[in-house]
Scaffold this active site. Structure first.
Site, PDB file in Angstrom:
ATOM      1  CD  GLU A   1      -3.058  -1.292   2.210  1.00 15.62           C
ATOM      2  OE1 GLU A   1      -3.113   0.073   2.991  1.00 15.62           O
ATOM      3  OE2 GLU A   1      -4.035  -2.184   2.047  1.00 15.62           O
TER       4      GLU A   1
ATOM      5  CG  ASN B   1      -3.543  -4.932   0.119  1.00 18.07           C
ATOM      6  OD1 ASN B   1      -4.074  -6.132  -0.505  1.00 18.07           O
ATOM      7  ND2 ASN B   1      -3.338  -4.385   1.301  1.00 18.07           N
TER       8      ASN B   1
ATOM      9  CD  GLU C   1      -3.432  -5.984   3.842  1.00 17.64           C
ATOM     10  OE1 GLU C   1      -4.440  -4.702   4.123  1.00 17.64           O
ATOM     11  OE2 GLU C   1      -2.348  -6.638   4.142  1.00 17.64           O
TER      12      GLU C   1
END
Ligand code: FCB
Length: 459
Positions: free
Chosen positions: A167, A297, A363
């Site tokens: 991220e 994610n 995720e």
């Protein structure tokens, strides 16, 4: 009879964690200080004043944690390496005890027949590198390449799936512009520079990982949200496009060889007193080093309102979606909506626009504080349904041709949720922080059965 949602036999079912959120042992065995150690030890930064000093004590309890993963039937475990355990000063001196820890963990996972999926950077930058300027400085990208080299020389024979970064938006914008994550800066120019150097460091690391870890796959994980304008006004639609650009498009565009999106370059320009002087010739080629997979994610959708626009229209009525306990913003919370269809849309969009050769959902998960019911069970039906519905969305995307190869639940266990401390519980396993006892929640048992059957019934 209810429909059965089945997945291919080679689909990978995993769970994810990160070093700072679970390990504890913040200053043991030669580990250096990270920016998260410094940040949590500074009063006022974390909602409940907590720190990751002990967290889930995974550093000492990893053998039991691996046994628990095995009992759940997990096929893969995504974890991150704490850079300051390996290089306490960020560069130079290597701490053998740090490498030994991860080497033992990798061996333990392989013995349990669980594939180790390693993230090199999940935000715990050595404080020593922050002291020389952190990610806004190019030298930090060079330091990352050295770190990737040290780690992959040691683990590259056994780790075959590498994720450079987790991220990059969080590691740049949330950390250097919005001030919500360590090091807590509020400086747009610094954030744009940080974003560039994170991307550059990824590109520098890719060939190193390939050289040190033959036959491995190398990728990067980004976070994405579905953005919807709050109304059909020009202002709301423009605000949505801009935030979609800074959040969703900036990184993936550069990684897939398209430089930075022009509209967002124009958006950032007024904030850069020295222009783009930190972008050097050839950087975009380095950044676009071919990767084997994109890690995605996904948690939620965001409704975007341009609060300042004088001519705004009344907000569109969106059907009320359920929300979880997690929120955006620390002090003025906007609770996260549960929007499984967003994952379907996102996977299709990424497949259509960038054609990654392979995608992993690295995720996906939800925060509910549901705890033990007194009889040793942790009923968390809302999380079980969250997993079921998001995995169903994955399956529908695969039916459309999206090359999705695996799914990692966030998180294996409740842990330190950054600025929100221990109040947010994302685990499929309950952690009692007083005793460090782990109890698989109802969702974990459901996940175990789904793994065993390569799918689940939609009832
Ligand atoms: C993601 C992070 C992860 C965790 C979840 C809830 O942004 O990668 O560490 O905090 O959100």
């Amino acid at each position: 009879m209810s429909a059965f949602i089945s997945f291919p036999d080679d689909f990978i079912w995993g769970a994810a964690t990160s070093s700072y959120q679970i390990e504890g042992a913040w200053n043991e065995d030669g580990k250096g200080e990270s920016i998260w150690d410094r940040y949590t030890h500074t009063p006022g930064n974390i909602i409940d004043g907590s720190t990751g000093d002990v967290a889930c004590d995974h550093y000492h309890r990893w053998p039991q944690d691996v046994a628990m993963m095995k009992a759940l039937g997990l096929q893969a475990y995504r974890f991150s390496i704490a850079w300051p355990r390996i290089l306490p000063d960020g560069r130079g001196r290597v701490n053998p005890a740090g490498l030994d820890f991860y080497s033992r963990l990798v061996d333990g996972l392989l013995e349990a027949n669980i594939k180790p999926v390693v993230t090199l950077y999940h935000w715990d930058l050595p404080q020593a590198l922050q002291d020389t300027g952190g990610w806004p400085e190019r030298s930090t990208a060079e330091a990352f390449a050295e770190y990737a080299d040290v780690v992959s020389r040691r683990l590259g024979d056994r780790v075959k799936t590498w994720i450079t970064h987790n991220e990059m938006w969080c590691a740049s914008v949330l950390s250097y512009e919005l001030g919500e994550h360590a090091p807590g800066w509020r400086d747009t120019a610094a954030a744009v520079r940080a974003a560039h150097h994170l991307l550059l460091s990824h590109g520098l690391a890719v060939p190193i990982l390939r050289a040190n870890s033959p036959d491995s796959e190398v990728g990067v994980t980004l976070n994405f949200e579905i953005m919807e304008p709050a109304s059909a006004s020009d202002a709301d639609r423009q605000a949505t496009r801009t935030i979609d650009g800074t959040y969703n498009r900036w990184f993936v565009s550069a990684l897939y060889g398209r430089h930075y999106p022009a509209d967002i370059v124009a958006h950032y320009e007024p904030h850069l007193p020295n222009g783009w002087d930190f972008v050097q010739p050839g950087d975009f080629d380095v950044i676009a080093a071919p990767i084997d997979f994109l890690g995605v994610n996904y948690y939620t959708r965001r409704i975007v309102r341009d609060e300042a626009a004088p001519d705004n229209l009344p907000q569109t009525h969106f059907p009320d979606l359920p929300k979880c306990d997690m929120h955006t913003g620390v002090w003025e919370p906007v609770y996260w909506e549960i929007y499984p269809d967003g994952l379907y849309q996102l996977l299709n969009r990424l497949h259509f626009e960038y054609q990654p050769g392979k995608i992993y959902v690295t995720e996906n998960g939800t925060s509910f504080a549901d705890g033990p019911d007194g009889s040793g069970h942790v009923p968390d039906a809302r999380r079980r349904l969250y997993l079921r519905d998001h995995l169903s969305a994955c399956r529908r995307a695969m039916d459309n041709g999206v090359p999705l190869a695996g799914y990692f639940a966030w998180s294996l266990m409740d842990n330190f949720e950054w600025a929100k401390g221990y109040q947010q519980r994302f685990g499929i396993v309950w952690v009692d922080y007083d005793t460090q006892q782990r109890t698989p929640k109802e969702s974990a048992l459901w996940y175990r059965d789904a793994i065993a059957h390569h799918g689940f019934a939609l009832d």
